[in-house]
Design an enzyme around this catalytic site. Structure first.
Site, PDB file in Angstrom:
ATOM      1  N   ASP A 256       0.958  -1.189   0.170  1.00  0.00           N
ATOM      2  CA  ASP A 256       0.131   0.607   0.416  1.00  0.00           C
ATOM      3  C   ASP A 256       1.190   1.121   0.254  1.00  0.00           C
ATOM      4  O   ASP A 256       1.807   0.711   0.602  1.00  0.00           O
ATOM      5  CB  ASP A 256      -0.914  -0.057   0.902  1.00  0.00           C
ATOM      6  CG  ASP A 256      -2.501   0.251   0.680  1.00  0.00           C
ATOM      7  OD1 ASP A 256      -2.284   1.380  -0.004  1.00  0.00           O
ATOM      8  OD2 ASP A 256      -3.618   0.704   2.185  1.00  0.00           O
TER       9      ASP A 256
ATOM     10  N   GLU B 246     -17.647   9.990   4.359  1.00  0.00           N
ATOM     11  CA  GLU B 246     -17.394   8.890   4.989  1.00  0.00           C
ATOM     12  C   GLU B 246     -16.192   8.329   3.679  1.00  0.00           C
ATOM     13  O   GLU B 246     -17.018   8.825   2.533  1.00  0.00           O
ATOM     14  CB  GLU B 246     -18.590   7.596   5.027  1.00  0.00           C
ATOM     15  CG  GLU B 246     -18.913   6.688   3.982  1.00  0.00           C
ATOM     16  CD  GLU B 246     -20.144   5.967   3.625  1.00  0.00           C
ATOM     17  OE1 GLU B 246     -20.092   5.222   4.477  1.00  0.00           O
ATOM     18  OE2 GLU B 246     -20.949   5.420   2.959  1.00  0.00           O
TER      19      GLU B 246
END
Length: 728
Positions: free
Chosen positions: A267, A472
């Protein structure tokens, strides 16, 4: 003499060309792949190798290698790279429970990616998001509704997540024997699902049972059954080691146990986390050595590039270690055809007109339609008659295209928001009006309220509420979130609840609430207020069309919840507790508000008693279960037929229920269909406290129906048929 000279010159030229071809054999598409890779490795310096193991792989002109950017996204359409078809967010796609549709979506995304890539190459656009290696899908388990990135996943169930991810990968990568249409990536491996705020420092240490039973299965499915080309390591630690530096995850399990032969990417910034946040390495050199030794091939970031040479010089790595990592990356480039002539790769025959074409828009519409979940429909408030006399539309998300997108999205010039969809379907004679009425998540500054009275006076009111990517998502994306994208309060914003109550207090006419969002919500405050509740997720560019067709009865809703909607957070363990006890439908011992697998229709489906091929079977035999489903209503509709196993007779904690198969069918009014499920021994395996596989014997309950077999499902009217079998 001139003729002889010409012959000699010709021979020399041919000789030189042959020598050049021999020197650059990695550019020969007809050579063996391993031979091509070995020749290229032998031709590269250590510094050049280091430059290829980061997300922006630099051009090496002397070797005829072009710049390639590995960082690309395609979660629900080619993302962050301009024009593309925008499909529903991943959690919405999961609500379709339609494997074939996911494969069609993946195929469409892959074709658009190729078309865009070819044009970008002609323009010398080699920037981020313009390539063919896509860091999708996200098959992390959405174990807690507070996680803002849960919208990127396929929900809370390992089997559903694995199957939806598997078919997405199959479609995206294609089925050619030599080439990939595009490269998919299973992320974030592993045990990664919030809190978002602590992802760079968190150590996830689940039980071995939960590790094997919940957190790994979807990844295994994509690797073993889907031959996914890449796996992305997570930010967090797992059992004390950074996921991108874990030999357990990357070598023991991924490569040796599962046989993975693709490449592993970190990542972005995860290798930097080794020394900056996890403190497991003292500096970039040590972090580079740890990640490469463990099995991370590609560093999204610049730590590898800055430290590989130093790590080799200090003896922490050998050049052979570097070659092992680079071999995996070069193999992917060759599979994509990036070193081959464009014309010999069949995936390069795609037309630019493929991007946003009618066929792909149709798939996006189908996905939006099948994803919408009808949670409540008292007194058949839906569908509305399109010839309704007066209709009023309110809400912050009605005329808001932001809520079509979710996160990691592309852009389309053909988006239809929910207000536009409703207006396009209603009769020309209907008096339809709209006011936003309230802000998304905070009280109105102006106290004057013109909307609630007008909404209450209409023959029906459609209120489009919920949340958006502003509230969100990933850290940094959700700019209106006080919790870095997470949702530590899972209720609708209080101003929305108060507004709906105010409208309903003034009217006895139907109040239809459409909710957008990507995560489970505590809707307790509006269940008694709304006459109908339709959960639309982030439905993509065709969301307005699909929602409107459901509202006016042109289609019946058929989506099912890929998540459990709790009554409150009091029903759940602490957010940072990775133990599955008390979580999801599989381990909850309390009744939620809406159970996993639940969703209403405009018709009624009846399930017959289950018939088995045998009433008693041996442990290694296949169990075959058959049921007949009948459409007892008045409209044609689709049903998701779900199969669950329950009541395992073991001496350790087993799941209360486990989804093991599903089929989507369409039935005309009065029609019936026989559905058969084969329950192999592999589907009956569970895991003990040591993370070991167990094939249970004794009684086993099989349930086939329209929702998970929780008590709450029956209370809400879901049709279920259950029968026990004995495993000897």
């Amino acid at each position: 003499m001139k003729k002889i000279t010409s012959i000699i010159l010709g021979l020399l030229l041919t000789s030189n060309l042959l020598a050049q071809e021999e020197e650059f054999i990695w550019l020969d598409p007809y050579r063996d792949t391993d031979e091509r890779i070995e020749a290229l490795l032998n031709a590269m310096t250590l510094e050049e190798k280091a430059s290829q193991l980061v997300d922006v792989s630099e051009a090496i002109p002397r070797l005829h290698l072009s710049t390639y950017n590995w960082w690309n996204e395609a979660l629900h359409g080619v993302a962050r790279n301009g024009r593309a078809t925008v499909f529903p967010q991943a959690i919405g796609m999961a609500a379709t429970f339609d494997k074939e549709l996911l494969e069609d979506i993946g195929t469409a995304i892959g074709a658009e990616a190729r078309a865009k890539f070819l044009i970008a190459q002609q323009m010398d656009n080699r920037s981020r998001y313009a390539g063919l290696t896509f860091w999708s899908p996200n098959v992390n388990i959405f174990r807690d509704p507070r996680w803002g990135r849960g919208q990127e996943t396929y929900g809370e169930d390992p089997y559903l997540s694995g199957q939806m991810g598997l078919h997405f990968v199959k479609g995206l990568q294609g089925n050619h024997e030599k080439y990939l249409q595009a490269a998919a990536c299973a992320k974030h491996y592993a045990v990664h699902s919030g809190p978002e705020e602590f992802r760079h420092v968190f150590d996830a240490s689940p039980s071995l049972k939960d590790f094997r039973e919940t957190y790994l299965p979807a990844f295994k499915t994509l690797v073993v059954d889907g031959d996914v080309e890449a796996v992305m390591g997570a930010y967090n630690r797992v059992f004390g080691e950074p996921a991108c530096g874990s030999e357990l995850l990357l070598d023991d399990i991924l490569r040796k146990e599962w046989g993975f032969d693709g490449h592993v990417v970190s990542d972005c910034g995860a290798i930097h986390d080794f020394y900056a946040h996890h403190k497991t390495s003292k500096d970039g050199v040590a972090a580079t050595a740890a990640a490469i030794k463990a099995g991370t091939d590609l560093n999204c970031g610049d730590v590898y590039k800055a430290n590989i040479v130093a790590a080799v010089t200090k003896g922490l790595l050998s050049e052979k270690d570097i070659d092992m990592r680079l071999t995996n990356m070069l193999r992917t480039r060759i599979k994509l055809g990036l070193l081959d002539p464009v014309e010999i790769n069949p995936y390069n025959n795609v037309s630019p007109d493929t991007v946003g074409c009618t066929a792909h828009r149709s798939i996006a519409y189908e996905a939006a339609l099948k994803s919408a979940v009808l949670l409540k429909n008292d007194n058949n408030a839906l569908p509305l008659n399109k010839n309704i006399r007066t209709l009023y539309v309110v809400g912050p998300n009605a005329n808001n295209s932001e809520v079509l997108l979710g996160n990691y999205f592309g852009m389309s010039g053909n988006m239809t928001n929910i207000l536009e969809g409703i207006v396009s379907k209603v009769s020309l004679g209907t008096s339809i009006n709209y006011k936003q009425g309230i802000l998304l998540d905070r009280p109105n500054v102006n106290p004057i309220d013109w909307s609630t009275g007008e909404a209450a006076a209409a023959d029906a009111c459609i209120a489009v509420m919920g949340i958006s990517g502003l509230l969100e998502g990933e850290e940094g994306e959700a700019i209106a979130s006080a919790d870095k994208g997470d949702r530590n309060n899972i209720k609708l914003p209080q101003n929305q609840i108060d507004y709906l109550k105010k409208i309903k207090s003034q009217s006895k006419n139907p109040l239809i609430v459409i909710i957008t969002g990507g995560s489970p919500m505590n809707l307790s405050d509006i269940v008694d207020v709304a006459d109908a509740i339709l959960f639309a997720w982030y439905p993509g560019q065709e969301g307005g069309e699909a929602v409107a067709d459901i509202v006016f009865g042109n289609e019946s809703p058929s989506g099912k919840l890929p998540l459990t909607f709790p009554k409150s957070l009091d029903q759940l363990p602490a957010y940072d507790d990775y133990t599955m006890e008390g979580r999801t439908y599989r381990y909850m011992n309390v009744d939620p508000l809406f159970p996993f697998g639940y969703g209403l229709s405009y018709t009624q489906f009846k399930y017959s008693d289950i018939q088995f091929n045998k009433e008693k079977i041996k442990a290694k035999e296949d169990l075959v279960a058959t049921v007949i489903i009948t459409n007892n209503g008045q409209v044609e509709a689709e049903e998701v037929v779900q199969l669950y196993l329950s009541d395992y007779e073991v001496k350790f904690d087993a799941p209360n229920h486990s989804l093991k198969d599903f089929q989507r069918i369409r039935l005309a009014p009065g029609a019936s269909k026989e559905i058969t499920f084969k329950i192999s021994k592999d589907k009956r395996i569970i895991f003990d406290d040591n993370g070991e596989e167990v094939l249970p014997k004794g009684k086993l309950t099989v349930t086939i129906g329209g929702a998970s077999p929780m008590p709450r499902s029956k209370e809400l009217g879901a049709q279920l048929s259950s029968k026990s079998v004995t495993i000897q």
